[in-house]
Design an enzyme around this catalytic site. Structure first.
Site, mmCIF file in Angstrom:
data_model
loop_
_atom_site.group_PDB
_atom_site.id
_atom_site.type_symbol
_atom_site.label_atom_id
_atom_site.label_comp_id
_atom_site.label_asym_id
_atom_site.label_seq_id
_atom_site.Cartn_x
_atom_site.Cartn_y
_atom_site.Cartn_z
ATOM 1 N N GLN A 46 -19.696 1.669 16.342
ATOM 2 C CA GLN A 46 -19.286 0.659 17.317
ATOM 3 C C GLN A 46 -18.429 1.297 18.395
ATOM 4 O O GLN A 46 -18.637 1.061 19.586
ATOM 5 C CB GLN A 46 -18.507 -0.467 16.614
ATOM 6 C CG GLN A 46 -18.402 -1.713 17.445
ATOM 7 C CD GLN A 46 -19.772 -2.275 17.780
ATOM 8 O OE1 GLN A 46 -20.677 -2.257 16.959
ATOM 9 N NE2 GLN A 46 -19.946 -2.708 19.009
ATOM 10 N N HIS B 231 -19.824 3.047 21.599
ATOM 11 C CA HIS B 231 -20.480 2.294 22.669
ATOM 12 C C HIS B 231 -19.668 2.297 23.947
ATOM 13 O O HIS B 231 -20.202 2.393 25.045
ATOM 14 C CB HIS B 231 -20.676 0.827 22.251
ATOM 15 C CG HIS B 231 -21.990 0.560 21.617
ATOM 16 N ND1 HIS B 231 -23.162 0.692 22.294
ATOM 17 C CD2 HIS B 231 -22.323 0.164 20.367
ATOM 18 C CE1 HIS B 231 -24.181 0.379 21.484
ATOM 19 N NE2 HIS B 231 -23.690 0.073 20.305
ATOM 20 N N GLU C 95 -18.508 -9.906 15.998
ATOM 21 C CA GLU C 95 -19.919 -9.819 16.378
ATOM 22 C C GLU C 95 -20.736 -9.256 15.204
ATOM 23 O O GLU C 95 -21.754 -9.823 14.827
ATOM 24 C CB GLU C 95 -20.027 -8.899 17.603
ATOM 25 C CG GLU C 95 -21.427 -8.735 18.136
ATOM 26 C CD GLU C 95 -21.488 -7.665 19.213
ATOM 27 O OE1 GLU C 95 -20.507 -6.910 19.390
ATOM 28 O OE2 GLU C 95 -22.536 -7.568 19.873
ATOM 29 N N HIS C 96 -20.278 -8.118 14.642
ATOM 30 C CA HIS C 96 -20.941 -7.493 13.502
ATOM 31 C C HIS C 96 -19.983 -7.484 12.311
ATOM 32 O O HIS C 96 -18.827 -7.093 12.466
ATOM 33 C CB HIS C 96 -21.311 -6.030 13.793
ATOM 34 C CG HIS C 96 -22.085 -5.823 15.054
ATOM 35 N ND1 HIS C 96 -21.496 -5.431 16.233
ATOM 36 C CD2 HIS C 96 -23.407 -5.944 15.311
ATOM 37 C CE1 HIS C 96 -22.422 -5.321 17.168
ATOM 38 N NE2 HIS C 96 -23.589 -5.625 16.649
ATOM 39 N N ASN D 6 -23.577 -4.831 34.256
ATOM 40 C CA ASN D 6 -22.193 -4.502 34.614
ATOM 41 C C ASN D 6 -21.484 -5.735 35.200
ATOM 42 O O ASN D 6 -22.006 -6.848 35.135
ATOM 43 C CB ASN D 6 -22.176 -3.323 35.597
ATOM 44 C CG ASN D 6 -22.873 -3.671 36.922
ATOM 45 O OD1 ASN D 6 -23.097 -4.845 37.237
ATOM 46 N ND2 ASN D 6 -23.212 -2.652 37.677
ATOM 47 N N SER E 267 -17.966 -5.222 22.604
ATOM 48 C CA SER E 267 -18.432 -5.630 21.282
ATOM 49 C C SER E 267 -17.498 -5.146 20.183
ATOM 50 O O SER E 267 -16.571 -4.373 20.417
ATOM 51 C CB SER E 267 -19.845 -5.118 21.050
ATOM 52 O OG SER E 267 -19.853 -3.716 21.065
ATOM 53 N N TYR F 81 -32.795 -8.690 32.532
ATOM 54 C CA TYR F 81 -32.100 -7.600 33.216
ATOM 55 C C TYR F 81 -31.931 -6.427 32.254
ATOM 56 O O TYR F 81 -31.469 -6.598 31.127
ATOM 57 C CB TYR F 81 -30.727 -8.046 33.718
ATOM 58 C CG TYR F 81 -30.139 -7.019 34.647
ATOM 59 C CD1 TYR F 81 -30.463 -7.027 35.994
ATOM 60 C CD2 TYR F 81 -29.336 -6.002 34.162
ATOM 61 C CE1 TYR F 81 -29.983 -6.050 36.856
ATOM 62 C CE2 TYR F 81 -28.849 -5.024 35.003
ATOM 63 C CZ TYR F 81 -29.175 -5.042 36.346
ATOM 64 O OH TYR F 81 -28.704 -4.067 37.186
ATOM 65 N N ASP G 237 -29.272 -2.647 14.874
ATOM 66 C CA ASP G 237 -29.433 -2.376 16.307
ATOM 67 C C ASP G 237 -30.874 -2.052 16.673
ATOM 68 O O ASP G 237 -31.263 -2.174 17.830
ATOM 69 C CB ASP G 237 -28.547 -1.186 16.722
ATOM 70 C CG ASP G 237 -27.095 -1.600 16.852
ATOM 71 O OD1 ASP G 237 -26.835 -2.792 17.051
ATOM 72 O OD2 ASP G 237 -26.226 -0.712 16.731
ATOM 73 N N GLU H 141 -20.558 -51.962 29.894
ATOM 74 C CA GLU H 141 -20.304 -50.806 30.750
ATOM 75 C C GLU H 141 -20.568 -51.141 32.226
ATOM 76 O O GLU H 141 -20.620 -50.237 33.075
ATOM 77 C CB GLU H 141 -21.174 -49.621 30.293
ATOM 78 C CG GLU H 141 -20.775 -49.109 28.904
ATOM 79 C CD GLU H 141 -21.567 -47.878 28.445
ATOM 80 O OE1 GLU H 141 -22.493 -47.451 29.156
ATOM 81 O OE2 GLU H 141 -21.239 -47.344 27.359
ATOM 82 N N GLN I 55 -28.195 -8.279 43.377
ATOM 83 C CA GLN I 55 -29.381 -8.582 44.178
ATOM 84 C C GLN I 55 -30.589 -8.857 43.283
ATOM 85 O O GLN I 55 -31.443 -9.704 43.611
ATOM 86 C CB GLN I 55 -29.671 -7.456 45.193
ATOM 87 C CG GLN I 55 -29.917 -6.066 44.620
ATOM 88 C CD GLN I 55 -28.633 -5.267 44.416
ATOM 89 O OE1 GLN I 55 -27.530 -5.857 44.314
ATOM 90 N NE2 GLN I 55 -28.738 -3.955 44.323
ATOM 91 N N HIS J 86 -29.418 -51.811 33.901
ATOM 92 C CA HIS J 86 -29.801 -51.352 32.563
ATOM 93 C C HIS J 86 -30.120 -52.555 31.676
ATOM 94 O O HIS J 86 -31.154 -52.603 31.002
ATOM 95 C CB HIS J 86 -28.667 -50.557 31.920
ATOM 96 C CG HIS J 86 -28.492 -49.158 32.438
ATOM 97 N ND1 HIS J 86 -28.098 -48.881 33.719
ATOM 98 C CD2 HIS J 86 -28.653 -47.955 31.834
ATOM 99 C CE1 HIS J 86 -28.019 -47.566 33.884
ATOM 100 N NE2 HIS J 86 -28.348 -46.972 32.752
#
Lengths: 436, 436
Positions: free
Chosen positions: A260, A263, A328-329, A215, A238, A131, A362, A416, A192, A421
């Site tokens: 950062q 963003h 994250e960073h 999103n 982030s 995506y 990045d 068991e 969709q 088995h």
């Protein structure tokens, strides 16, 4: 102004815990709408996808125009400047070289103590979907970061879904898809698109794994189709944490924090330093840069609401605080950054030394920029070729091995209450004991 | 009787597609109830967990009795027979030896073309929680299969949640926990246990990752806390596919099919053979064994409702059909099983040759028995040490490397309208071009 915390203060622990627990994302609850969209696409296929695209993206499609044709892609790609193309090619080459090294040996196999053979084999996911958001967040770098690991892993068929609101498309996104070897590009987006990739339509064949940011609708749809297909992480806002000593240019560190913050208003930038004066100098440099930055509204809101400058006793404590954040960073701008890196237990990516701004990672560093957000580096990793591979375990017993370990299996099966088995082992052991 | 399909029949493709699409699980929608339980545990901690345990498990606990004491564990473990202990110890030893081989090197590091250093480093999740169902499905083998990979990976703190309805506990489960090195065992279950592990209470510290099977409440709770903590897969009903030629004992194959069917009425057992007579002989052997099997009600329902015997043209086609199923367990009982294994692209685990009944893999083979169900072997793998490790990527630029690749990063940042990203690189490049 961001928060200023000093680890020596009496109320530091409470303030730091509050910083850690801050809820930065207020995702709208779109789950019911997303469930309806997925059901519609499953029931009506192309027709549903086309109607939803007309409604949400103001774009009239037909089954024939759902995907870009090679000629359409070529025409868009021809609009890219030679300089942009060269930069994207360098990025693709370095990302590919890094991810090539992640490929495990296809097979591990060894012989156990009774002559049995054990091991595993790696194989690629057959088909993956990627995506790519439309509009402003349509980043060609993200196409490279998702598509190249898939192709390095050996994914045969890689399809992109990228909405083109009103028909607008980013030529660099199509060039990135071409450089990465993407096989199909669809002009669809939202829940969709995720439903079409997961379940298929008359025109779009289903895939086995879906990755890429999106999103709230896309995130909710990915969560819903998880299980039917594999997904990557559900990305949250982030963050960056910079550990810097006084021997840094405050402006460099300020720009790293802002890269950062720009963003997203819910991004988080944290400086941890062992020098309070340096911390104040960086905060001043941030304010100065905020005066002229194009995205100063976004970056300023992020810095004001979620930014923090933390003064630690020493670098040892700075590392311990960073591990609790699990950023994250993580940038290490100190005299001996390798030694400090050894003390880091939880971080998505480490940028070692002041000559390694996070922005390098990045785009052109080589490592993936899809990284665990919202403290999830405690338990998860950035995107890699492993996300497009899966392991099949292998076991081959010999009669001797079955004779040696079979009775223990039978005993445990019976404990068991799984009689069949045990019998499946016993029937074979009986053949050894009482051959025909 | 199960379905008999012949790949030579005209309607085969439709019938096989229907078999693939069969919905075997009708999970109750417990999501609202689970959301309320999680909210209650987050708000009231121990008090909520204790109340819910009294209600659902008819067991009165206090904060002091939430966990088993070492003395309580020792007393239970002392009840285990020497034979059962020996079997469990053999299983633990073999599982540990197999998973030891999965550990990747701690660090990979290399130098890029401009003197920059790149790589990654693996680290363990700090704390993990393992859910172990109570009652009939309280399997000591599952404790070993989940806990040993965690400890091999280096998880420092491993907590088990295992409900003990009415106070009943399986001593073998506690012995398995001891053998695997589990640190804490709590007498709690259901969604309240998952909430306690994910968010913590006054008594139970939160963990970073939760694995292990459970009922619909546990599965829904794991899906809800995903993101706050890592989780393993959401397991569905399991399946086995056996590819067998005519040179097999029909009774062996029948028992292998039944050892899957006896797990659960929604389990699925499929035989694919190139010999119709052999297929009929196996079906007859299944019926015969069903006459006496303890769990014949469960196994019979599974075999009748979801079982299938498929006659393929040849083994090549058998492999292709198996790849479309992507079975959790795949047995290859043919003359050259290694050659056939080479044609398999999607399967959780392969059991190679007729001397390797699937039940060996459930207990003592060494590979993990937590495997991808419901066709998810198309995109995911069984449990391994990797589930308890995470990767931190590493990058260290030199001034020379930044000079070489920085301009491309700046260009791409600007093409994505991320100005501060570009400036963070430019500020450093300017220092190189115009040193102080």
């Amino acid at each position: 102004m961001p928060q200023f915390l000093n680890a020596a203060d009496r109320d530091f622990e409470a303030a730091f815990a509050a910083l850690l627990g801050m809820k930065r994302e207020d995702a709208p609850d779109v789950d019911a709408a997303v469930a309806a969209i997925i059901a519609d696409v499953r029931a009506r296929g192309d027709a549903a996808v086309i109607e939803l695209t007309a409604r949400f993206d103001r774009l009239e499609l037909t089954p024939e125009t759902l995907a870009f044709t090679p000629a359409e892609i070529a025409a868009e790609v021809a609009r890219v400047s030679p300089e942009d193309r060269a930069a994207l090619e360098l990025a693709a080459e370095r990302i590919r070289a890094y991810h090539d090294r992640q490929m495990p040996p296809r097979e591990e196999r060894w012989t156990g103590p009774h002559g049995e053979s054990l091991g595993w084999r790696w194989g690629a996911v057959s088909a993956a979907g990627l995506y790519v958001p439309g509009g402003l967040a349509s980043y060609p770098s993200s196409v490279l970061m998702n598509a190249i690991p898939a192709k390095v892993a050996g994914v045969e068929r890689l399809a992109i879904a990228c909405p083109t609101p009103g028909g607008a498309v980013n030529p660099l996104v199509l060039l990135a898809a071409e450089l990465a070897g993407v096989d199909e590009v669809y002009r669809i987006g939202g829940a969709q698109a995720i439903a079409a990739l997961a379940y298929g339509t008359e025109t779009i064949r289903p895939v086995d794994k879906i990755t890429g940011p999106g999103n709230a609708y896309v995130a909710a749809a990915k969560r819903r189709v998880f299980g039917r297909v594999g997904i990557d992480m559900i990305a949250g806002p982030s963050e960056i944490l910079v550990i810097a000593d006084r021997d840094n240019d405050p402006d460099w560190i300020a720009l790293d924090l802002l890269s950062q913050a720009e963003h997203d208003e819910s991004a988080q930038s944290i400086l941890v330093t062992d020098d309070a004066d340096f911390g104040r100098a960086v905060a001043a440099a941030v304010e100065k840069r905020l005066e002229t930055l194009d995205r100063r509204a976004i970056a300023g809101a992020s810095w004001r609401d979620y930014g923090a400058v933390i003064v630690a006793r020493d670098l040892e404590q700075a590392a311990a605080l960073s591990n609790r954040v699990a950023p994250e960073h993580l940038e290490l701008c100190v005299a001996d950054p390798e030694a400090l890196a050894e003390k880091i237990t939880h971080a998505g990516a480490i940028f070692i030394g002041a000559w390694t701004p996070e922005a390098i990672g990045d785009y052109v560093g080589g490592p993936n920029h899809v990284l665990p957000t919202a403290r999830s580096a405690r338990f998860s990793s950035g995107l890699s070729v492993m996300d497009f591979l899966k392991r099949t375990t292998l076991a081959r017993m010999t009669p001797e091995a079955l004779a040696a370990i079979g009775p223990a299996a039978e005993r445990l099966a019976n404990s068991e209450s799984l009689e069949a088995h045990g019998l499946s082992v016993r029937a074979r052991l009986d053949r050894l004991n009482f051959p025909d």
